[in-house]
Design an enzyme around this catalytic site. Structure first.
Site, PDB file in Angstrom:
ATOM      1  N   MET A  85      -1.605 -35.972 -15.376  1.00  0.00           N
ATOM      2  CA  MET A  85      -2.887 -36.628 -15.202  1.00  0.00           C
ATOM      3  C   MET A  85      -4.027 -35.643 -15.489  1.00  0.00           C
ATOM      4  O   MET A  85      -3.793 -34.509 -15.889  1.00  0.00           O
ATOM      5  CB  MET A  85      -2.997 -37.170 -13.780  1.00  0.00           C
ATOM      6  CG  MET A  85      -2.204 -38.442 -13.533  1.00  0.00           C
ATOM      7  SD  MET A  85      -2.444 -39.037 -11.832  1.00  0.00           S
ATOM      8  CE  MET A  85      -1.943 -40.747 -12.013  1.00  0.00           C
ATOM      9  N   GLU A  99       2.899 -11.594  14.345  1.00  0.00           N
ATOM     10  CA  GLU A  99       3.835 -10.575  14.838  1.00  0.00           C
ATOM     11  C   GLU A  99       3.125  -9.331  15.355  1.00  0.00           C
ATOM     12  O   GLU A  99       3.654  -8.619  16.200  1.00  0.00           O
ATOM     13  CB  GLU A  99       4.836 -10.200  13.748  1.00  0.00           C
ATOM     14  CG  GLU A  99       4.231  -9.531  12.525  1.00  0.00           C
ATOM     15  CD  GLU A  99       5.296  -9.151  11.498  1.00  0.00           C
ATOM     16  OE1 GLU A  99       6.480  -9.121  11.851  1.00  0.00           O
ATOM     17  OE2 GLU A  99       4.938  -8.885  10.329  1.00  0.00           O
ATOM     18  N   ASP A 109       0.815  -1.213   0.000  1.00  0.00           N
ATOM     19  CA  ASP A 109       0.000   0.000   0.000  1.00  0.00           C
ATOM     20  C   ASP A 109       0.847   1.261   0.000  1.00  0.00           C
ATOM     21  O   ASP A 109       0.469   2.267  -0.599  1.00  0.00           O
ATOM     22  CB  ASP A 109      -0.990  -0.002   1.169  1.00  0.00           C
ATOM     23  CG  ASP A 109      -0.319  -0.073   2.528  1.00  0.00           C
ATOM     24  OD1 ASP A 109       0.891  -0.366   2.579  1.00  0.00           O
ATOM     25  OD2 ASP A 109      -1.000   0.152   3.536  1.00  0.00           O
ATOM     26  N   ASP A 111       1.724 -10.358   3.335  1.00  0.00           N
ATOM     27  CA  ASP A 111       0.805 -10.115   4.450  1.00  0.00           C
ATOM     28  C   ASP A 111      -0.656 -10.343   4.082  1.00  0.00           C
ATOM     29  O   ASP A 111      -1.488 -10.583   4.956  1.00  0.00           O
ATOM     30  CB  ASP A 111       0.962  -8.676   4.969  1.00  0.00           C
ATOM     31  CG  ASP A 111       2.369  -8.375   5.455  1.00  0.00           C
ATOM     32  OD1 ASP A 111       3.076  -9.324   5.819  1.00  0.00           O
ATOM     33  OD2 ASP A 111       2.752  -7.195   5.454  1.00  0.00           O
ATOM     34  N   GLN A 121       9.975 -16.807   5.383  1.00  0.00           N
ATOM     35  CA  GLN A 121       8.617 -16.784   4.839  1.00  0.00           C
ATOM     36  C   GLN A 121       8.538 -16.035   3.513  1.00  0.00           C
ATOM     37  O   GLN A 121       7.616 -16.239   2.730  1.00  0.00           O
ATOM     38  CB  GLN A 121       7.662 -16.135   5.845  1.00  0.00           C
ATOM     39  CG  GLN A 121       7.523 -16.912   7.138  1.00  0.00           C
ATOM     40  CD  GLN A 121       6.983 -16.058   8.271  1.00  0.00           C
ATOM     41  OE1 GLN A 121       5.778 -15.895   8.407  1.00  0.00           O
ATOM     42  NE2 GLN A 121       7.863 -15.515   9.099  1.00  0.00           N
ATOM     43  N   ARG A 167       5.972 -31.933  23.452  1.00  0.00           N
ATOM     44  CA  ARG A 167       6.346 -30.564  23.796  1.00  0.00           C
ATOM     45  C   ARG A 167       5.368 -29.554  23.208  1.00  0.00           C
ATOM     46  O   ARG A 167       4.587 -29.858  22.316  1.00  0.00           O
ATOM     47  CB  ARG A 167       7.755 -30.263  23.263  1.00  0.00           C
ATOM     48  CG  ARG A 167       8.863 -30.861  24.093  1.00  0.00           C
ATOM     49  CD  ARG A 167      10.213 -30.567  23.489  1.00  0.00           C
ATOM     50  NE  ARG A 167      11.294 -31.086  24.334  1.00  0.00           N
ATOM     51  CZ  ARG A 167      12.521 -31.313  23.906  1.00  0.00           C
ATOM     52  NH1 ARG A 167      12.851 -31.068  22.652  1.00  0.00           N
ATOM     53  NH2 ARG A 167      13.441 -31.779  24.731  1.00  0.00           N
TER      54      ARG A 167
END
Length: 763
Positions: free
Chosen positions: A576, A265, A120, A167, A301, A202
């Site tokens: 396929m 975050e 943006d 994002d 990421q 864990r």
């Protein structure tokens, strides 16, 4: 294909407008696909594309930072992450003096149209440049920096924006470029962490990106089968510490060996204070006596190769943006080219940016509902789905004795995503108070009475698993077995049935609905959930498993490209899909193939002769690899082997030919994030349908199939599937994707002379 031409034809020579292309802000996988599509579409349309290297910084510097691009300038970048033309943030661009330098450098190159790829901030900066362009240009003419003729010729700036951001925070578009790839990186990490977490029993806290948008966190929590998620749009209620730890404790008691918490975050509490991973870990230590491990995925990421979606969709966006700029008039308003409900849409640029920035204001005000609503109706739905699936409810044996018994069965070929769909059915069904019955081995297993009650903990670990834990069979009962099948349903005391599978499952459910008056066991609500790599099921633009299969194909085709890099070679790859060319077409677009053959359009001898001539011409002019993708049923006679023999014979010693039949690898592997989250959405809709049917307990039970059309999940009567597809050929009528075939040639073949028109999926 149109006739072969030696070069881009005369009416498409570089006499048209000059179009600048830039990427700015943070990089995102898929930006290169946009750049490649813009360049090659522009060249075909007679325009001249220019790269503004290093984003707005390059536009300010000018000189070698602004470079004309040729066809080969963007070769080999489709499969690469990041951005080949560079990106950088520029403080000078925020100043009037910086904007003035940009205007000068662009006008001196004859550029007055831009395709801007970024977030943006990048897009709002582009609009500010457009707004001040006439004023700044007048100053440059007055100062003698720009000639009056150039000032008159380029007095307006036209802009098309494409959002590149992992994002996925732009309001008004469903998926921004890079988001799908980022989700893949996150899920790869979650799957790996889940294995070690389960081994040691864990708890792991996994931090993901997204800034003030919780899309990545929420979708990865659902796709990864996680226990708890923190997102900016819905801060946890005060006292969340007790809720979270209770949920983790009960989950362990119900059979979970691992506990996974996703933390966005930008997560905040109700007072606006950040929630940190160390804070969550301290809560777990204090209340459960366990040392939680923290993993922050960081910039991984944003790295790696783009997924199939982040290749084919950005290609379509870039194609559209380029044509918009070629056709732009002096009063063309700036737009963002985005996606909405599986369609390409044009949005007013500053309206979309303003709506996006409103979300931050909502979060600051504590207006959570407005923030969630801004993300779209699907966002709220996924929040509710996650809450239902992650909550370890009471065991089924404690349910009422008259609790409806809902069977889950697979039918047809294996599709990656069957396990997540079955898991969602069990957990969402238990959440509604149903007793969920697993049927092992498809309809043959049902005939033999292979059923068992599935508890909440029985399906733990199914979210990430390929294959089908319940088993699936292509075989369905014949008419003379209907009585036995009806009795088997009655013996299992099934009140409803969810069929997760392909055409054979739909056919069996359809036939049961037709015969329910004769066989009482068939008179139960049946809901079909689409799961097929062929993507050929009625009333749904996407089937569970098709995205995973497509990514498998793209991964293999990327390796084929690498293997051919040291020689001159043609590869004929077979996918396929039976009579449906979805996998072949999107594999071709996503891998940069030069040719594709589909069952829907077939292969003719004149076409084959022309294609062979085009291939030889390409190798004579320096081509090292020519990739041909063939749908397995594109022709009964022109087989993959036959095609390779023709190409090799006609190529003589100019190039050699190899074949690659991808085969059953397309049905394997862990399901993609898209297939996992779509499975949850579609199954949730199936459970909603059963809620209605079981509540009214009609003497004449109805059957439905669930589909995703235009991004909307809907239930349709199963009795009408013959209106949506050819039951003999097993193909949909007028598939949405077929008109996109020409894009393969626009972005891969410099000799293409066919139409350059708006895509059929543009709204």
């Amino acid at each position: 294909m149109p006739e072969l031409s030696e070069h881009v034809t005369a009416d498409r020579c570089a006499t048209g407008p000059r179009i600048g292309i830039l990427t700015s802000g943070g990089d995102a996988q898929g930006m290169n696909a946009v750049v490649r599509a813009v360049v090659r579409t522009a060249l075909h349309a007679g325009a001249t594309p220019f790269a503004l290297h290093e984003g707005w910084k390059g536009a300010i510097e000018g000189g070698d930072f602004i470079q004309e691009l040729s066809w080969t300038s963007v070769s080999g970048i489709l499969s690469k992450g990041g951005t080949a033309i560079g990106t950088a943030r520029s403080d000078e661009f925020r100043e009037r003096s910086g904007l003035k330098k940009v205007v000068r450098n662009l006008v001196l190159r004859g550029i007055d149209r831009l395709v801007v790829i970024g977030g943006d901030g990048t897009l709002s900066g582009a609009d500010e440049l457009r707004e001040f362009w006439p004023e700044l240009l007048s100053e440059l003419v007055a100062e003698g920096e720009v000639s009056p003729e150039a000032g008159e010729e380029h007095k307006r700036l036209r802009i098309a924006g494409v959002v590149g951001s992992i994002d996925n925070d732009l309001v008004g578009t469903d998926m921004t470029i890079g988001t799908d790839s980022a989700l893949h990186r996150i899920i790869e990490a979650i799957d790996a962490i889940a294995a070690t977490a389960a081994s040691h029993q864990r708890t792991f806290i996994i931090e993901v990106m997204g800034r003030a948008c919780g899309y990545l966190a929420l979708m990865s929590a659902i796709a990864g089968g996680c226990d708890y998620v923190f997102i900016p749009e819905l801060p946890p209620e005060d006292g969340w510490e007790e809720e979270m730890t209770t949920k983790l404790r009960i989950g362990r008691e119900r059979g979970r060996r691992d506990s996974l918490i996703i933390l966005a975050e930008g997560a905040l509490d109700r007072s606006g204070n950040p929630i940190t991973a160390s804070q969550v870990a301290s809560v777990i230590k204090d209340r459960l006596g366990e040392d939680a491990r923290i993993t922050s995925l960081g910039h991984v990421q944003r790295g790696g190769q783009p997924t199939a979606y982040d290749r084919w969709m950005p290609t379509l966006l870039g194609y559209t943006a380029a044509l918009d700029m070629v056709k732009a008039g002096p009063d063309t308003e700036p737009t963002i080219i985005g996606t909405k409900r599986n369609r390409i849409v044009r949005m007013p640029m500053m309206e979309a940016v303003a709506n996006t920035r409103k979300v931050k204001a909502y979060l600051k005000e504590g207006n959570w509902e407005a923030a969630i609503e801004s993300r779209g109706s699907g966002f709220r739905e996924m929040i509710d789905i996650f809450e239902a699936m992650s909550s370890p409810m009471a065991k089924t044996e404690h349910a009422a004795k008259d609790s409806p018994r809902v069977g889950i069965i697979h039918a047809g070929g294996l599709a990656p995503g069957m396990n997540p769909a079955a898991r969602a059915a069990v957990k969402l069904g238990i959440d509604r108070g149903y007793t969920m019955i697993g049927i092992e081995g498809g309809f043959p297993g049902l005939l033999e009475g292979h059923t068992r009650i599935l508890e909440w903990g029985d399906v733990e670990g199914w979210a990430e698993d390929g294959g089908a834990e319940l088993g699936t069979r292509r075989t369905i009962p014949s008419i003379d077995q209907y009585y036995a099948l009806s009795r088997a349903i009655e013996n299992a005391e099934l009140d409803a049935l969810i069929v997760i599978g392909g055409f054979k499952g739909y056919k069996m459910a359809f036939d049961m609905g037709q015969e329910k008056d004769r066989y009482p066991g068939f008179n139960i609500p049946i809901v079909c959930v689409p799961a097929s790599i062929d993507n050929n099921l009625p009333g749904s633009e996407h089937s569970i498993g098709a995205d995973t299969a497509l990514n498998t194909n793209v991964e293999i085709l990327d390796k084929i490209r690498t293997s051919a890099s040291a020689s001159q070679r043609c590869f004929v790859a077979e996918t396929m899909g039976r009579n449906t060319g979805y996998l072949a077409l999107f594999s071709a677009i996503s891998s940069g193939a030069e040719q594709v053959y589909l069952a829907e359009t077939g292969i003719t001898l004149p076409q084959l002769a022309q294609d062979t001539q085009r291939m030889v011409h390409a190798f004579e002019h320096g081509r090292h690899l020519y990739l041909v993708v063939r749908n397995e049923d594109a022709s009964d006679y022109y087989t993959t082997d036959f095609l390779s023999r023709i190409f090799e014979e006609e190529g003589h010693d100019l190039f050699d030919v190899r074949t690659s039949v991808i085969g059953h690898a397309q049905q394997g592997g862990n399901p993609s994030p898209f297939d996992r989250t779509m499975a949850a959405r579609i199954v949730n809709s199936a459970i909603n349908v059963l809620d209605e049917e079981l509540r009214f307990q009609s003497k004449n039970a109805r059957s439905f199939h669930i589909g995703m059309v235009g991004g909307v999940i809907q239930a349709m009567p199963l009795s009408h599937i013959g209106d949506l597809m050819d039951m003999e050929a097993r193909t949909q009528f007028d598939p949405w994707w077929l008109p996109l075939k020409h894009v393969v040639y626009v972005v891969s073949d410099p000799t293409y002379t066919g139409p350059l028109e708006d895509l059929a999926i543009i709204q």
